[in-house]
Design a protein around this motif. Structure first.
Motif, PDB file in Angstrom:
ATOM      1  N   ALA A  71      57.542  54.390  65.727  1.00 59.29           N
ATOM      2  CA  ALA A  71      58.674  54.158  66.439  1.00 59.29           C
ATOM      3  C   ALA A  71      59.818  53.029  65.476  1.00 59.29           C
ATOM      4  O   ALA A  71      60.894  53.346  65.523  1.00 59.29           O
ATOM      5  CB  ALA A  71      58.472  53.356  67.700  1.00 59.29           C
ATOM      6  N   GLN A  72      59.150  52.419  64.767  1.00 59.68           N
ATOM      7  CA  GLN A  72      59.914  51.605  63.721  1.00 59.68           C
ATOM      8  C   GLN A  72      60.381  52.359  62.416  1.00 59.68           C
ATOM      9  O   GLN A  72      61.140  51.697  61.985  1.00 59.68           O
ATOM     10  CB  GLN A  72      59.096  50.299  63.372  1.00 59.68           C
ATOM     11  N   THR A  73      59.893  53.247  62.200  1.00 59.67           N
ATOM     12  CA  THR A  73      60.300  54.212  60.963  1.00 59.67           C
ATOM     13  C   THR A  73      60.834  55.499  61.321  1.00 59.67           C
ATOM     14  O   THR A  73      60.752  56.516  60.519  1.00 59.67           O
ATOM     15  CB  THR A  73      59.231  53.928  59.956  1.00 59.67           C
ATOM     16  N   VAL A  74      61.399  55.745  62.503  1.00 60.36           N
ATOM     17  CA  VAL A  74      61.619  57.127  62.858  1.00 60.36           C
ATOM     18  C   VAL A  74      62.862  57.579  62.060  1.00 60.36           C
ATOM     19  O   VAL A  74      63.000  58.583  61.759  1.00 60.36           O
ATOM     20  CB  VAL A  74      61.889  56.977  64.625  1.00 60.36           C
ATOM     21  N   SER A  75      63.655  56.477  61.796  1.00 64.54           N
ATOM     22  CA  SER A  75      64.797  56.829  60.997  1.00 64.54           C
ATOM     23  C   SER A  75      65.083  55.425  60.153  1.00 64.54           C
ATOM     24  O   SER A  75      64.703  54.305  60.393  1.00 64.54           O
ATOM     25  CB  SER A  75      66.107  56.994  61.827  1.00 64.54           C
ATOM     26  N   ALA A  81      66.898  48.287  61.866  1.00 59.31           N
ATOM     27  CA  ALA A  81      67.321  47.393  63.143  1.00 59.31           C
ATOM     28  C   ALA A  81      65.866  46.706  63.567  1.00 59.31           C
ATOM     29  O   ALA A  81      65.997  45.412  63.861  1.00 59.31           O
ATOM     30  CB  ALA A  81      67.612  48.263  64.450  1.00 59.31           C
ATOM     31  N   TRP A  82      64.786  47.131  63.075  1.00 53.79           N
ATOM     32  CA  TRP A  82      63.549  46.358  63.333  1.00 53.79           C
ATOM     33  C   TRP A  82      63.533  45.183  62.245  1.00 53.79           C
ATOM     34  O   TRP A  82      63.229  44.158  62.697  1.00 53.79           O
ATOM     35  CB  TRP A  82      62.432  47.100  62.959  1.00 53.79           C
TER      36      TRP A  82
END
Length: 249
Positions: A71-75, A81-82
């Motif tokens: 989820a933290q590296t989906v884009s 943002a993370w």
């Protein structure tokens, strides 16, 4: 159930607890968001003088929750943002006018360890285990520790701790200056409260100014440090409360 909660205590201390004990309080999006919100609420409350940051269960925080890595590296935007959310907590701790105490036990890893280094006083339980795993994963550290830790322990030790990511005990944290003092685990929160109460006895404005001057002076030139000190000292001399305390003393 909230991930990070604030409970008021005796009117001057805010207790901020990381509350994902089933995951050793690992950092996910919700925890970081709620921690930021908790710090903001404490900052806005003028009656709060000291913030104590601690963890529920068997650990302070085991670092990033790697189950949420996708989820933290989906884009690129999501990753940006993370990381910015994590860094925002650092800014809140470092720029706070409150003194922030870390009461650390069990595992303290990665981004959470970096937040602890941001705190004004770091109390470690004797069962604390800590390390920087990021470089081992091919990631990078946050929390300004490339500057803060380097100035605290020296460039060689900072490279050792961050590059190799070896696991260390509480005595090592005290030895290198990451921990302020060590206590038995069952005493860590009581000792944090004692320290917080002692800090709260001192004039709020002077304490806030000392924190700001030392934190900024840590990175500034002599001229910058003296400029901050001069302005803060003038304000102190002109304070009726400070004058009264000085005369009483």
């Amino acid at each position: 159930m909230p991930e990070a909660i604030v409970a008021r205590h005796d009117g001057v201390i805010a207790w901020v607890k990381l509350n994902r004990p089933d995951r050793l309080n690992a950092m996910n999006e919700e925890l970081v968001k709620e921690l930021s919100e908790a710090l903001a609420r404490a900052e806005a409350d003028e009656t709060i003088r000291v913030i104590i940051l601690h963890g529920e269960g068997r650990a302070f925080c085991s670092g990033d929750d790697l189950k949420d890595l996708d989820a933290q590296t989906v884009s690129e935007d999501a990753t940006q943002a993370w990381v910015e959310a994590i860094q925002q907590v650092t800014l809140q701790i470092m720029r706070s006018r409150k003194i922030v105490i870390a009461a650390v036990h069990g595992w303290c890893v990665g981004g959470a360890l970096e937040w602890v280094i941001n705190c004004d006083f770091r109390l470690f339980a004797d069962n604390t285990r800590w390390f920087f795993p990021e470089v081992s994963y091919g990631f990078f550290v946050t929390g300004g520790v490339t500057a803060l830790l380097t100035k605290q322990v020296g460039p060689q030790m900072a490279k050792d701790l961050i590059m190799f990511g070896d696991r260390h005990d509480a005595k090592k944290a005290l030895e290198v200056g990451i921990a302020w003092k060590l206590f038995p685990e069952d005493q860590i929160l009581a000792e944090a409260e004692k320290l917080a109460s002692r800090i709260a006895e001192r004039p709020a404005e002077s304490v806030a100014e000392i924190k700001r001057a030392i934190n900024e002076g840590f990175h500034s030139s002599l001229a910058d440090a003296m400029r901050i000190e001069t302005a803060a000292t003038v304000r102190g001399f002109l304070s009726a409360e400070s004058q009264a305390r000085a005369k009483e003393f």
